[in-house]
Design a protein around this motif. Structure first.
Motif, PDB file in Angstrom:
ATOM      1  N   LYS A  78      -4.614  -5.632   4.108  1.00  0.00           N
ATOM      2  CA  LYS A  78      -5.559  -6.274   3.208  1.00  0.00           C
ATOM      3  C   LYS A  78      -6.257  -5.232   2.346  1.00  0.00           C
ATOM      4  O   LYS A  78      -6.617  -4.149   2.826  1.00  0.00           O
ATOM      5  N   ILE A  79      -6.428  -5.558   1.084  1.00  0.00           N
ATOM      6  CA  ILE A  79      -7.165  -4.698   0.165  1.00  0.00           C
ATOM      7  C   ILE A  79      -8.303  -5.541  -0.411  1.00  0.00           C
ATOM      8  O   ILE A  79      -8.083  -6.591  -1.009  1.00  0.00           O
ATOM      9  N   GLN A  80      -9.535  -5.083  -0.190  1.00  0.00           N
ATOM     10  CA  GLN A  80     -10.700  -5.827  -0.652  1.00  0.00           C
ATOM     11  C   GLN A  80     -11.842  -4.866  -0.932  1.00  0.00           C
ATOM     12  O   GLN A  80     -12.336  -4.220   0.004  1.00  0.00           O
ATOM     13  N   PRO A  81     -12.307  -4.749  -2.176  1.00  0.00           N
ATOM     14  CA  PRO A  81     -11.755  -5.343  -3.393  1.00  0.00           C
ATOM     15  C   PRO A  81     -10.620  -4.492  -3.954  1.00  0.00           C
ATOM     16  O   PRO A  81     -10.598  -3.279  -3.770  1.00  0.00           O
ATOM     17  N   SER A  82      -9.699  -5.129  -4.631  1.00  0.00           N
ATOM     18  CA  SER A  82      -8.571  -4.386  -5.203  1.00  0.00           C
ATOM     19  C   SER A  82      -8.985  -3.687  -6.500  1.00  0.00           C
ATOM     20  O   SER A  82      -9.917  -4.121  -7.198  1.00  0.00           O
ATOM     21  N   GLU A  83      -8.281  -2.582  -6.800  1.00  0.00           N
ATOM     22  CA  GLU A  83      -8.524  -1.807  -8.010  1.00  0.00           C
ATOM     23  C   GLU A  83      -7.183  -1.526  -8.694  1.00  0.00           C
ATOM     24  O   GLU A  83      -6.137  -1.517  -8.019  1.00  0.00           O
ATOM     25  N   PRO A  84      -7.187  -1.274 -10.009  1.00  0.00           N
ATOM     26  CA  PRO A  84      -5.919  -1.001 -10.714  1.00  0.00           C
ATOM     27  C   PRO A  84      -5.117   0.131 -10.089  1.00  0.00           C
ATOM     28  O   PRO A  84      -3.888   0.091 -10.080  1.00  0.00           O
ATOM     29  N   ARG A  85      -5.785   1.147  -9.533  1.00  0.00           N
ATOM     30  CA  ARG A  85      -5.060   2.272  -8.938  1.00  0.00           C
ATOM     31  C   ARG A  85      -4.345   1.898  -7.640  1.00  0.00           C
ATOM     32  O   ARG A  85      -3.585   2.711  -7.103  1.00  0.00           O
ATOM     33  N   ASP A  86      -4.572   0.695  -7.141  1.00  0.00           N
ATOM     34  CA  ASP A  86      -3.843   0.214  -5.965  1.00  0.00           C
ATOM     35  C   ASP A  86      -2.464  -0.332  -6.340  1.00  0.00           C
ATOM     36  O   ASP A  86      -1.656  -0.660  -5.454  1.00  0.00           O
ATOM     37  N   SER A  87      -2.177  -0.445  -7.612  1.00  0.00           N
ATOM     38  CA  SER A  87      -0.880  -0.957  -8.060  1.00  0.00           C
ATOM     39  C   SER A  87       0.232  -0.044  -7.553  1.00  0.00           C
ATOM     40  O   SER A  87       0.216   1.166  -7.797  1.00  0.00           O
ATOM     41  N   ALA A  88       1.182  -0.634  -6.857  1.00  0.00           N
ATOM     42  CA  ALA A  88       2.251   0.135  -6.206  1.00  0.00           C
ATOM     43  C   ALA A  88       3.203  -0.857  -5.553  1.00  0.00           C
ATOM     44  O   ALA A  88       2.976  -2.075  -5.565  1.00  0.00           O
ATOM     45  N   VAL A  89       4.253  -0.320  -4.960  1.00  0.00           N
ATOM     46  CA  VAL A  89       5.106  -1.126  -4.073  1.00  0.00           C
ATOM     47  C   VAL A  89       4.708  -0.799  -2.640  1.00  0.00           C
ATOM     48  O   VAL A  89       4.650   0.383  -2.266  1.00  0.00           O
ATOM     49  N   TYR A  90       4.438  -1.821  -1.874  1.00  0.00           N
ATOM     50  CA  TYR A  90       4.048  -1.660  -0.478  1.00  0.00           C
ATOM     51  C   TYR A  90       5.200  -2.091   0.416  1.00  0.00           C
ATOM     52  O   TYR A  90       5.682  -3.211   0.331  1.00  0.00           O
ATOM     53  N   PHE A  91       5.647  -1.160   1.246  1.00  0.00           N
ATOM     54  CA  PHE A  91       6.751  -1.443   2.169  1.00  0.00           C
ATOM     55  C   PHE A  91       6.228  -1.545   3.590  1.00  0.00           C
ATOM     56  O   PHE A  91       5.355  -0.781   4.010  1.00  0.00           O
ATOM     57  N   CYS A  92       6.807  -2.457   4.317  1.00  0.00           N
ATOM     58  CA  CYS A  92       6.626  -2.537   5.755  1.00  0.00           C
ATOM     59  C   CYS A  92       7.958  -2.119   6.381  1.00  0.00           C
ATOM     60  O   CYS A  92       9.041  -2.460   5.857  1.00  0.00           O
ATOM     61  N   ALA A  93       7.899  -1.381   7.464  1.00  0.00           N
ATOM     62  CA  ALA A  93       9.114  -0.970   8.163  1.00  0.00           C
ATOM     63  C   ALA A  93       8.890  -1.126   9.661  1.00  0.00           C
ATOM     64  O   ALA A  93       7.752  -1.035  10.140  1.00  0.00           O
TER      65      ALA A  93
END
Lengths: 114, 110
Positions: A78-93
C-alpha cells in the motif's frame, strides 16, 4: 499452477490518493518479495516475507509505503499518499525456502501517479 | 559497495556471435547464482542457475562460476535477435534473500 498473480496490471491515480497492489504467490512457496523497477534505479527490493513474517523491510522508501501478508496466499503493498515519484513497475515474486530455489516473478503492476 | 555488480551496457553483438555477460558479487558466502532474462515490458524469467564452480551448459547458454574470484558469467552462443533483452544476475547467500544486479542490456544486430 497459474504462477504468481498480481492485480491490478495497470493503475493510474492522482497524487495524494491511496494505492493498493495485490499479490497471490505460488502455492507452497514460503518466501514472498516485493520489488520496484524503474529505468533509473533498476530492480529494487522493497520488502521480503518468509512464512508470512516480514524479514527485511529496509528497502521500503518511507512511511508512505506499507506491506502486509495476512496469510500464505495473499499479500498487499500500500502507498498512502501516493506521489508522482512512486511511478514504476511493481513486481511480486515468490520462492520456496532453501538456497537452491529461484524466484518466480508475477507480471507486475505498472503504476502511474499523476 | 553493491552486493552484485554488472556492466549496464548496452552490449551489442552481431547475429551469430557470442555474447558475454559478466557479474561480480561481494558476499563470499553466496551459494546460488541465477541469470534472468527480461524483455521490455515483461517480468524477469529464469534462464540459468549454477551452484558449483566451473561451467554449466544448457543449449546455447553457458553459465560460468568462479567463487574464488567472486565472478559469474553468462555466454550466449550463436546469438539471435530474439536474445535482445536485459539480463539480470542474481545471487543468493545462505537463506532466502536474493540480491539482483542492475542488469545488462543486450542487443543482437541482424
Amino acid at each position: 499452477d497459474a504462477g504468481v498473480i498480481q492485480s491490478p496490471r495497470h493503475e493510474v491515480t492522482e497524487m495524494g490518493q491511496e494505492v493498493t497492489l495485490r499479490c497471490k504467490p505460488i502455492s507452497g512457496h514460503n518466501s514472498l518479495f516485493w520489488y520496484r523497477q524503474t529505468m533509473m534505479r533498476g530492480l529494487e527490493l522493497l520488502i521480503y516475507f518468509n512464512n508470512n513474517v516480514p524479514i527485511d523491510d529496509s528497502g521500503m522508501p518511507e512511511d508512505r509505503f506499507s506491506a502486509k501478508m495476512p496469510n500464505a496466499s495473499f499479500s498487499t503493498l500500500k502507498i498512502q499518499p501516493s506521489e508522482p515519484r512512486d511511478s514504476a513497475v511493481y513486481f511480486c515474486a515468490s520462492s520456496p525456502s532453501g538456497s537452491k530455489y529461484e524466484q518466480f516473478f508475477g507480471p507486475g503492476t505498472r503504476l502511474t501517479v499523476l | 559497495q553493491k552486493e552484485v555488480e554488472q556492466n549496464s551496457g548496452p552490449l551489442s553483438v552481431p547475429e551469430g556471435a557470442i555474447a558475454s555477460l559478466n557479474c561480480t558479487y561481494s558476499d563470499r558466502g553466496s551459494q546460488s547464482f541465477f541469470w534472468y532474462r527480461q524483455y521490455s515490458g515483461k517480468s524477469p524469467e529464469l534462464i540459468m542457475f549454477i551452484y558449483s564452480n566451473g561451467d554449466k551448459e544448457d543449449g546455447r547458454f553457458t553459465a560460468q562460476l568462479n567463487k574464488a574470484s567472486q565472478y559469474v558469467s553468462l555466454l550466449i552462443r550463436d546469438s539471435q535477435p530474439s536474445d535482445s533483452a536485459t539480463y539480470l544476475c542474481a545471487v543468493k547467500p545462505a537463506g532466502n534473500q536474493f540480491y539482483f544486479g542492475t542488469g545488462t542490456s543486450l542487443t543482437v544486430i541482424p
